[in-house]
Write an enzyme that holds these catalytic residues in place. Structure first.
Site, PDB file in Angstrom:
ATOM      1  N   ASP A  58       3.717  -2.216   8.986  1.00 26.87           N
ATOM      2  CA  ASP A  58       2.784  -1.209   8.481  1.00 26.87           C
ATOM      3  C   ASP A  58       3.480  -0.448   7.358  1.00 26.87           C
ATOM      4  O   ASP A  58       4.632  -0.022   7.516  1.00 26.87           O
ATOM      5  CB  ASP A  58       2.374  -0.256   9.612  1.00 26.87           C
ATOM      6  CG  ASP A  58       1.271   0.684   9.191  1.00 26.87           C
ATOM      7  OD1 ASP A  58       0.117   0.234   9.103  1.00 26.87           O
ATOM      8  OD2 ASP A  58       1.559   1.878   8.945  1.00 26.87           O
ATOM      9  N   ILE A  59       2.800  -0.291   6.233  1.00 27.36           N
ATOM     10  CA  ILE A  59       3.371   0.437   5.093  1.00 27.36           C
ATOM     11  C   ILE A  59       3.343   1.930   5.421  1.00 27.36           C
ATOM     12  O   ILE A  59       2.293   2.481   5.775  1.00 27.36           O
ATOM     13  CB  ILE A  59       2.586   0.146   3.800  1.00 27.36           C
ATOM     14  CG1 ILE A  59       2.633  -1.359   3.491  1.00 27.36           C
ATOM     15  CG2 ILE A  59       3.157   0.963   2.635  1.00 27.36           C
ATOM     16  CD1 ILE A  59       1.749  -1.787   2.338  1.00 27.36           C
ATOM     17  N   ASN A  66      -2.033   6.268  -1.541  1.00 27.16           N
ATOM     18  CA  ASN A  66      -3.315   6.025  -2.209  1.00 27.16           C
ATOM     19  C   ASN A  66      -3.890   7.314  -2.784  1.00 27.16           C
ATOM     20  O   ASN A  66      -4.418   7.328  -3.901  1.00 27.16           O
ATOM     21  CB  ASN A  66      -4.330   5.433  -1.226  1.00 27.16           C
ATOM     22  CG  ASN A  66      -4.400   3.929  -1.290  1.00 27.16           C
ATOM     23  OD1 ASN A  66      -3.953   3.312  -2.245  1.00 27.16           O
ATOM     24  ND2 ASN A  66      -4.960   3.344  -0.270  1.00 27.16           N
ATOM     25  N   ASP A  75      -3.429  -1.026  -4.148  1.00 25.59           N
ATOM     26  CA  ASP A  75      -3.640  -2.482  -4.137  1.00 25.59           C
ATOM     27  C   ASP A  75      -2.417  -3.211  -4.696  1.00 25.59           C
ATOM     28  O   ASP A  75      -2.007  -4.248  -4.177  1.00 25.59           O
ATOM     29  CB  ASP A  75      -4.882  -2.857  -4.949  1.00 25.59           C
ATOM     30  CG  ASP A  75      -6.183  -2.508  -4.245  1.00 25.59           C
ATOM     31  OD1 ASP A  75      -6.151  -2.120  -3.054  1.00 25.59           O
ATOM     32  OD2 ASP A  75      -7.245  -2.625  -4.897  1.00 25.59           O
ATOM     33  N   GLU A 101      -3.368  -1.771   5.716  1.00 26.67           N
ATOM     34  CA  GLU A 101      -2.008  -1.894   5.192  1.00 26.67           C
ATOM     35  C   GLU A 101      -1.064  -2.544   6.201  1.00 26.67           C
ATOM     36  O   GLU A 101       0.146  -2.494   6.043  1.00 26.67           O
ATOM     37  CB  GLU A 101      -1.473  -0.527   4.750  1.00 26.67           C
ATOM     38  CG  GLU A 101      -1.156   0.438   5.861  1.00 26.67           C
ATOM     39  CD  GLU A 101      -2.338   1.289   6.320  1.00 26.67           C
ATOM     40  OE1 GLU A 101      -2.092   2.241   7.077  1.00 26.67           O
ATOM     41  OE2 GLU A 101      -3.487   1.015   5.945  1.00 26.67           O
TER      42      GLU A 101
END
Length: 184
Positions: A58-59, A66, A75, A101
């Protein structure tokens, strides 16, 4: 003419298969392909007695990212994290977009010790990479990771995912940018 029709149909089939199995943004395998492959790996593991492992990624702070840089930069980061995962995985591994993500890697014939080494190497590769956010800006991104090994940690696809997820949440709750351990 028959050969030409065969080639056209073959290319059309390949294109349709790619649309059905590949995530358009990251060019990783999609969630459906992930679920199918996970079930197949369990069957293979049971049949041949070989372990396999799962990494869920997971980012970190992706929503904040964002909100700060915009969805196009988000993106771009998703694509670049996907590239980093693929580059740091074996050709026999299945790198997938799990959703949002989150990404995952199915590692055939991989023990619990080996998956920890792979996960830490991937974690470091992402943390050290400069990510191109737009034409003029770069930035750094980190990931949190959970791992699980079949059959050591679970007996079903769902319980394997849950085990890796617990490790991922442990990593998130204990400072991020690490491989988390599951507490059960």
């Amino acid at each position: 003419s028959y050969l030409a029709k065969y080639i056209i149909k073959s290319r059309d089939f390949e294109y349709q298969y790619k649309l059905a199995t590949i995530d358009g943004l990251t060019e990783l395998y999609n969630h459906r392909y992930f679920q199918d492959t996970l079930r197949k790996q369990i069957d293979l593991s049971k049949r041949y007695g070989q372990p396999f492992s799962l990494i869920i990624v997971d980012i970190d702070f992706f929503k904040k990212f964002n909100d700060t840089y915009g969805h196009q930069a988000g993106d771009a980061v998703l694509r670049q994290v996907a590239q980093t995962l693929k580059k740091n995985s074996r050709t026999t591994d299945y790198v997938c977009r799990y959703g949002g993500e989150e990404m995952s890697i199915i590692l055939p014939n991989t023990t619990a010790e080996e998956v920890l080494n792979n996960a830490n190497r991937i974690l470091q590769a992402v943390a050290e990479r400069p990510f191109q956010l737009n034409a003029t800006e770069t930035g750094h991104v980190t990931i949190s990771v959970g791992v699980a090994t079949f059959p050591d940690n679970a007996e079903t696809a769902q319980s394997l995912i849950e085990y890796a997820d617990k490790g991922l949440y442990y990593a998130k709750e204990h400072g991020r940018n690490q491989v988390g351990k599951s507490e059960g």
